[in-house]
Scaffold this motif. Structure first.
Motif, short mmCIF file in Angstrom:
data_model
loop_
_atom_site.label_atom_id
_atom_site.label_comp_id
_atom_site.label_asym_id
_atom_site.label_seq_id
_atom_site.Cartn_x
_atom_site.Cartn_y
_atom_site.Cartn_z
N THR A 196 43.86 -28.25 1.73
CA THR A 196 43.77 -27.80 3.12
C THR A 196 42.41 -28.17 3.66
OG1 THR A 196 43.11 -25.60 2.33
CG2 THR A 196 45.42 -25.89 2.96
N GLY A 197 42.40 -28.64 4.90
CA GLY A 197 41.16 -29.05 5.54
C GLY A 197 40.97 -28.36 6.87
N ASN A 198 39.76 -27.86 7.09
CA ASN A 198 39.47 -27.10 8.30
C ASN A 198 39.03 -27.99 9.47
OD1 ASN A 198 37.02 -24.71 9.42
ND2 ASN A 198 39.20 -24.72 9.88
N GLN A 199 38.62 -29.22 9.20
CA GLN A 199 38.22 -30.10 10.29
C GLN A 199 39.41 -30.41 11.20
OE1 GLN A 199 37.41 -34.15 9.27
NE2 GLN A 199 36.38 -34.62 11.19
N ASN A 200 40.54 -30.74 10.59
CA ASN A 200 41.73 -31.11 11.35
C ASN A 200 42.83 -30.06 11.28
OD1 ASN A 200 40.59 -33.70 11.99
ND2 ASN A 200 41.10 -34.33 9.89
N ASP A 201 42.57 -28.98 10.53
CA ASP A 201 43.56 -27.90 10.36
C ASP A 201 44.89 -28.44 9.84
OD1 ASP A 201 41.66 -26.09 11.39
OD2 ASP A 201 42.25 -26.59 13.44
N LYS A 202 44.78 -29.20 8.76
CA LYS A 202 45.96 -29.82 8.17
C LYS A 202 46.05 -29.49 6.69
CE LYS A 202 46.39 -33.91 11.17
NZ LYS A 202 46.43 -35.40 11.18
N ILE A 203 47.24 -29.68 6.15
CA ILE A 203 47.43 -29.71 4.71
C ILE A 203 47.75 -31.15 4.34
CG2 ILE A 203 49.83 -28.96 4.97
CD1 ILE A 203 49.63 -27.75 2.17
N TYR A 204 47.06 -31.66 3.31
CA TYR A 204 47.18 -33.05 2.90
C TYR A 204 47.89 -33.14 1.56
CZ TYR A 204 43.53 -33.57 6.46
OH TYR A 204 42.81 -33.52 7.63
N GLU A 205 48.83 -34.04 1.47
CA GLU A 205 49.61 -34.22 0.24
C GLU A 205 49.29 -35.59 -0.36
OE1 GLU A 205 54.29 -35.03 -0.76
OE2 GLU A 205 53.84 -33.34 0.57
N TYR A 206 49.03 -35.61 -1.68
CA TYR A 206 48.72 -36.84 -2.40
C TYR A 206 49.69 -37.00 -3.57
CZ TYR A 206 44.25 -36.62 0.11
OH TYR A 206 43.28 -36.55 1.09
N ASN A 207 50.02 -38.24 -3.89
CA ASN A 207 50.83 -38.53 -5.07
C ASN A 207 49.91 -38.95 -6.22
OD1 ASN A 207 53.31 -38.09 -3.76
ND2 ASN A 207 53.33 -40.18 -2.98
N LEU A 208 50.26 -38.53 -7.42
CA LEU A 208 49.53 -38.97 -8.62
C LEU A 208 50.53 -39.64 -9.55
CD1 LEU A 208 48.02 -36.24 -7.50
CD2 LEU A 208 46.78 -36.42 -9.66
N SER A 209 50.37 -40.94 -9.78
CA SER A 209 51.32 -41.66 -10.62
C SER A 209 51.20 -41.25 -12.09
CB SER A 209 51.13 -43.17 -10.48
OG SER A 209 49.80 -43.56 -10.77
N SER A 210 50.03 -40.76 -12.49
CA SER A 210 49.83 -40.16 -13.81
C SER A 210 49.47 -38.69 -13.62
CB SER A 210 48.72 -40.88 -14.59
OG SER A 210 49.09 -42.22 -14.85
N ALA A 211 50.14 -37.82 -14.31
CA ALA A 211 50.00 -36.39 -14.08
C ALA A 211 48.55 -35.93 -14.24
CB ALA A 211 50.90 -35.61 -15.04
N PHE A 212 48.07 -35.22 -13.25
CA PHE A 212 46.73 -34.62 -13.25
C PHE A 212 45.62 -35.65 -13.47
CE2 PHE A 212 49.52 -31.04 -14.60
CZ PHE A 212 49.25 -30.17 -13.56
N ASP A 213 45.86 -36.89 -13.07
CA ASP A 213 44.88 -37.96 -13.23
C ASP A 213 44.43 -38.40 -11.84
OD1 ASP A 213 43.37 -40.21 -13.72
OD2 ASP A 213 44.87 -41.21 -14.96
N LEU A 214 43.22 -38.03 -11.44
CA LEU A 214 42.74 -38.35 -10.10
C LEU A 214 42.63 -39.84 -9.85
CD1 LEU A 214 39.93 -35.68 -9.44
CD2 LEU A 214 42.33 -35.65 -8.70
N SER A 215 42.42 -40.62 -10.90
CA SER A 215 42.30 -42.06 -10.70
C SER A 215 43.62 -42.69 -10.26
CB SER A 215 41.82 -42.73 -11.99
OG SER A 215 42.81 -42.66 -13.01
#
Length: 335
Positions: A196-215
């Motif tokens: 969640t971001g307060n600048q734009n008041d949005k919730i952002y969704e990201y996909n991770l092709s490897s579980a719990f791997d930010l890279s």
């Protein structure tokens, strides 16, 4: 009439000019219908006559009750985020004063009235002013975000849920989309991440092709949620992704949403709101969905709440305080 059938109809029945209300369907006993044909009903010569009848089903009561609280002021004077290990015997707090993750043990899982002991803290120098902390399933990866640089940082733990064994791993840049990161969560498999971001008041969704791997993360979609409050903070999904709870700091409470497609924020539908007070920010709900924990920086308290209905904190826009759910069946005539 509660779970009893309201009207047993025969061919001679006439029902008119009334309101039937505050009953609900009992799936275990198959009772609680508004109108139901009697076993001896004969309708070959005349059908039941129903006119000008209003039906209001009741449903399962949604009750939330306040439980024990715990001050974390000795370790953090501006607490913003909270999470637990799987069985609730460890609690973790982050805040924008100490710039660290504080670890506590509980002698009884998810019970703030049990013996709670501060164990250790781990400084997250890569994430100044942290606002949220989460772990992967076995506690060997810790994730932190905050308003210092508005990115997500991961740390490896050689012993699950033990911050004394943590070491920095990597950072995923999210401040190109929002410069005020507040809340953080993952789906159960670790293939989706939410901020969640307060600048734009949005919730952002990201996909991770490897579980719990930010890279392996990539942006998927976002959703504006500033209609009711322009300061979305902590977020928490239920286990199957069909409910999401968002802390609203200015509104001083928690909003509940349903999702028609699990973990897909584009399918979110507002359900209702539960008031907390004292500038809440972080949220955690135990895996059973029966206990909710809120932390905020006005009182520096962790507050606990008992949920009578799993992962439900408010009614479906029904001021009487009930979940519609299966109750709508009670309005049907069962042949």
């Amino acid at each position: 009439t509660q779970t009893n059938d309201c009207f047993l109809l025969t061919g001679e029945t006439t029902v008119s000019n009334l309101t039937v209300m505050d009953y609900y369907y009992d799936s275990g006993n198959d009772t609680g219908y508004g109108f139901r044909f009697a076993n001896n009903a004969i309708t070959s010569t005349r059908s039941p006559y129903i006119q000008n009848v209003t039906v209001i089903t009741k449903g399962t009561p949604i009750n939330v009750s306040a439980g024990p609280t715990l001050s974390v002021n000795s370790q953090e004077t501006n607490p913003r985020g909270i999470t637990f290990n799987n069985d609730g015997t460890k609690m973790f707090i982050v805040g924008t004063t100490g710039d660290d993750v504080n670890e506590y043990t509980l002698s009884v899982g998810f019970d703030l009235s049990s013996i709670v002991t501060f164990v250790d803290s781990y400084t997250v120098s890569q994430c100044p002013n942290p606002t949220s902390v989460k772990f992967n399933t076995d506690g060997t990866i810790m994730f932190v975000t905050g308003v210092g640089n508005n990115n997500v940082h991961s740390y490896d733990l050689s012993t699950g849920f033990d911050v004394s064994t943590a070491s920095y791993n990597e950072t995923y840049i999210t401040n190109t989309r929002d410069t005020d990161n507040f809340g953080l969560d993952f789906n159960t498999s670790g293939t989706k991440m939410y901020i969640t971001g307060n600048q734009n008041d949005k919730i952002y969704e990201y996909n991770l092709s490897s579980a719990f791997d930010l890279s392996s993360a990539s942006f998927s979609q976002d959703l504006y949620i500033g209609h009711l409050d322009d300061e979305p903070f902590g977020i928490e999904f239920n286990s199957d992704g069909t409910r999401i709870f968002i802390v609203r700091t200015k509104r001083n409470g928690v909003e509940e949403y349903s999702l028609s497609t699990a973990f897909d924020i584009s399918t979110m539908k507002y359900i209702g709101y539960y008031h907390i007070g004292n500038n809440p920010s972080g949220i955690h709900i135990n895996p059973a969905g029966t206990k909710m924990f809120i932390v905020g920086n006005q009182s520096d308290l962790v507050k606990s709440y008992d949920l009578d209905v799993s992962y439900r904190i408010t009614q479906d826009n029904d001021p009487r305080g009930y979940d519609t759910g299966d109750a709508g069946r009670g309005a049907l005539v069962d042949g």
